[in-house]
Design a protein around this motif. Structure first.
Motif, short mmCIF file in Angstrom:
data_model
loop_
_atom_site.label_atom_id
_atom_site.label_comp_id
_atom_site.label_asym_id
_atom_site.label_seq_id
_atom_site.Cartn_x
_atom_site.Cartn_y
_atom_site.Cartn_z
N LEU A 1 -18.58 79.42 4.61
CA LEU A 1 -19.03 79.11 5.98
C LEU A 1 -20.16 80.04 6.45
CD1 LEU A 1 -15.53 78.63 7.70
CD2 LEU A 1 -16.97 76.87 6.71
N HIS A 2 -20.76 80.84 5.53
CA HIS A 2 -21.67 81.89 6.00
C HIS A 2 -22.87 81.36 6.77
CE1 HIS A 2 -23.82 80.80 2.29
NE2 HIS A 2 -24.88 81.42 2.78
N ASP A 3 -23.33 80.15 6.45
CA ASP A 3 -24.52 79.61 7.13
C ASP A 3 -24.19 78.58 8.20
OD1 ASP A 3 -26.57 81.08 6.13
OD2 ASP A 3 -27.05 79.71 4.46
N ILE A 4 -22.93 78.57 8.67
CA ILE A 4 -22.51 77.54 9.64
C ILE A 4 -23.34 77.61 10.93
CG2 ILE A 4 -20.62 78.82 10.79
CD1 ILE A 4 -19.03 76.11 10.57
N GLY A 5 -23.90 78.79 11.22
CA GLY A 5 -24.72 78.96 12.42
C GLY A 5 -26.01 78.15 12.38
N LYS A 6 -26.39 77.66 11.18
CA LYS A 6 -27.61 76.86 11.07
C LYS A 6 -27.46 75.51 11.78
CE LYS A 6 -29.74 78.95 7.04
NZ LYS A 6 -30.00 78.84 5.61
N ILE A 7 -26.22 75.16 12.10
CA ILE A 7 -25.98 73.94 12.88
C ILE A 7 -26.70 74.03 14.23
CG2 ILE A 7 -24.12 72.77 14.19
CD1 ILE A 7 -22.33 73.35 11.75
N TYR B 1 -22.95 89.50 9.40
CA TYR B 1 -23.82 90.51 8.77
C TYR B 1 -24.29 90.15 7.35
CZ TYR B 1 -22.15 93.22 12.74
OH TYR B 1 -21.86 93.64 14.01
N HIS B 2 -24.28 88.85 6.99
CA HIS B 2 -24.65 88.53 5.61
C HIS B 2 -26.16 88.66 5.34
CE1 HIS B 2 -25.29 84.38 7.22
NE2 HIS B 2 -26.12 84.23 6.19
N HIS B 3 -26.96 88.87 6.39
CA HIS B 3 -28.39 89.11 6.17
C HIS B 3 -28.80 90.55 6.43
CE1 HIS B 3 -29.91 85.23 4.98
NE2 HIS B 3 -29.17 84.64 5.93
N GLU B 4 -27.80 91.45 6.56
CA GLU B 4 -28.15 92.87 6.66
C GLU B 4 -28.59 93.34 5.27
OE1 GLU B 4 -28.44 94.39 9.31
OE2 GLU B 4 -27.06 93.56 10.79
N ALA C 1 -24.53 87.12 -3.55
CA ALA C 1 -24.26 85.75 -4.02
C ALA C 1 -25.29 84.78 -3.42
CB ALA C 1 -22.84 85.34 -3.63
N ASP C 2 -25.59 84.96 -2.14
CA ASP C 2 -26.52 84.09 -1.41
C ASP C 2 -27.92 84.17 -2.03
OD1 ASP C 2 -27.49 82.45 0.60
OD2 ASP C 2 -27.62 84.04 2.11
N THR C 3 -28.39 85.38 -2.25
CA THR C 3 -29.74 85.56 -2.79
C THR C 3 -29.81 85.04 -4.23
OG1 THR C 3 -29.90 87.54 -1.44
CG2 THR C 3 -31.59 87.26 -3.13
N SER D 1 -31.42 83.85 13.98
CA SER D 1 -30.28 83.94 14.91
C SER D 1 -29.04 83.28 14.32
CB SER D 1 -30.63 83.29 16.25
OG SER D 1 -30.74 81.88 16.08
N HIS D 2 -29.18 82.61 13.13
CA HIS D 2 -28.04 81.83 12.61
C HIS D 2 -26.80 82.67 12.27
CE1 HIS D 2 -29.51 82.60 8.45
NE2 HIS D 2 -28.23 82.42 8.13
N PRO D 3 -26.92 83.94 11.81
CA PRO D 3 -25.67 84.69 11.56
C PRO D 3 -24.89 84.95 12.85
CG PRO D 3 -27.51 85.70 10.40
CD PRO D 3 -28.09 84.70 11.33
#
Ligand SMILES: [Fe+2]
Length: 341
Positions: A211-217, A264-267, A293-295, A240-242
């Motif tokens: 669910l890490h990118d759910i904010g992209k909704i 914090y997955h983009h820190e 994992a994301d990168t 702002s998605h995180p």
């Protein structure tokens, strides 16, 4: 008439009185057993298990008080009601008998009809208590069952809710061929790293990764899928998605544990990431795992502006960024699982 085959034990050394009670109770359909002293009574109690006992006090070998104390200290027979009979009519004897655990007390000579009424009353009470105990046990069982079903329903509800959120992310990613299946792969890599690190919260990390990118909704399509260079404002909307994701997830109580990982997955390990510029161990471990994992997934899949790297080149790039973008410990564990493939 009333006895309905109930077993009653009469204990008295005076044979004539014993026979009188026996005959009277038999006429009233009781199943009568008798003994002439306490010792004999104990043998009969073990052999025949009477439902009620009528006992004299003064008897040879073992008197009524000793018999009573044997019964009340036994786990098997302490619930059998006992009526004490005696020719003594002194208050102290009554008090002694009742305090030793007798359920009722009658003084000789007594009226047979009264004895019968007292026997019936004690039996009635005993059965009523047994019935209440049984109902209590059954209610308890029912309550346990209800609790179990509630728990099952709760788990089912959680599962459905999680599946709905995952479905939402899948639908979001499916609209773009470059991101299709991204979160599922990130969850697989993140789960692998968490297992390799022998962490206890593997499931939580997998859900967070899913669910890490759910904010992209909350990000408009024309920005999310823009292939041209983003303006400064558009970049900040994307970034702002995180925080948006963490806001969505924080409203679901059973998912509160994954909020930090999503937020914090983009820190970056060196403190140059977003949204807060956390560095090193300030960044939650789950977020650092998801970042790797994301990168890795982003650079090994095709993007509109470049072709995806092969595993070998992707690993080289991750290693180069260990200590700056990524936590070196997480990178070393990721390398272990990729190299053993
Ligand atoms: Fe992201």
């Amino acid at each position: 008439m009333n006895g309905e085959g109930t077993k009653v034990l009469i204990v008295d050394d005076e044979e004539s009185l014993r026979s009188l009670i026996e005959i009277y109770l038999m006429k009233n359909n009781f199943h009568v057993i008798s003994a002439s002293n306490g010792k004999e009574a104990i043998d009969k109690i073990h052999a025949d298990r009477p439902e009620i006992i009528i006992s004299d006090i003064m008897m040879p070998e073992m008197d009524g008080y000793e018999l009573l104390s044997y019964l009340k200290s036994s786990s098997e027979f302490s619930e059998i009601p006992v009526i004490m009979l005696t020719s003594m009519d002194e208050d102290m004897d009554k008090i002694h008998g009742l305090s030793a655990g007798a359920d009722d007390y009658m003084t000789k000579p007594f009226n047979m009809e009264e004895l019968l009424l007292r026997v019936e009353k004690l039996l009635f009470l005993k059965r009523r208590i047994a019935g209440a105990e049984l109902r209590f046990t059954e209610s308890q069982k029912l309550l346990d069952l209800t609790k179990e079903e509630l728990l099952k329903a709760h788990m089912q509800l959680k599962k459905i809710m999680l599946e709905s959120l995952e479905g939402l992310v899948t639908a979001l990613e499916a609209r773009d061929k470059y991101t299709r299946g991204h979160s599922e792969r990130v969850a697989a890599y993140a789960g692998g790293i968490a297992r390799e690190m022998e962490l206890e919260n593997i499931d939580t990390i997998i859900i967070a990764a899913r669910l890490h990118d759910i904010g992209k909704i909350g990000v408009r399509d024309n920005i999310l899928y823009k292939s041209a260079k983003l303006t400064r404002e558009e970049k900040s909307i994307i970034e702002s998605h995180p925080v948006k994701g963490a806001e969505i997830i924080s409203k679901i109580s059973f998912l509160k544990d994954i909020v930090p990982a999503v937020k914090y997955h983009h820190e970056r390990y060196d403190g140059t990431g977003f949204p807060e510029g956390l560095k090193g161990d300030e960044i939650p471990l789950a977020a650092k795992i998801i970042a790797v994992a994301d990168t890795f997934d982003a650079i090994t899949t095709d993007r509109p502006y470049r072709k995806g790297l092969d595993f070998h080149h992707a690993l080289t790039e991750l290693k180069m960024n260990a200590g700056s973008q990524f936590d070196p410990v997480v990178i070393s564990h990721f390398l272990k699982i990729i190299n053993t493939r």
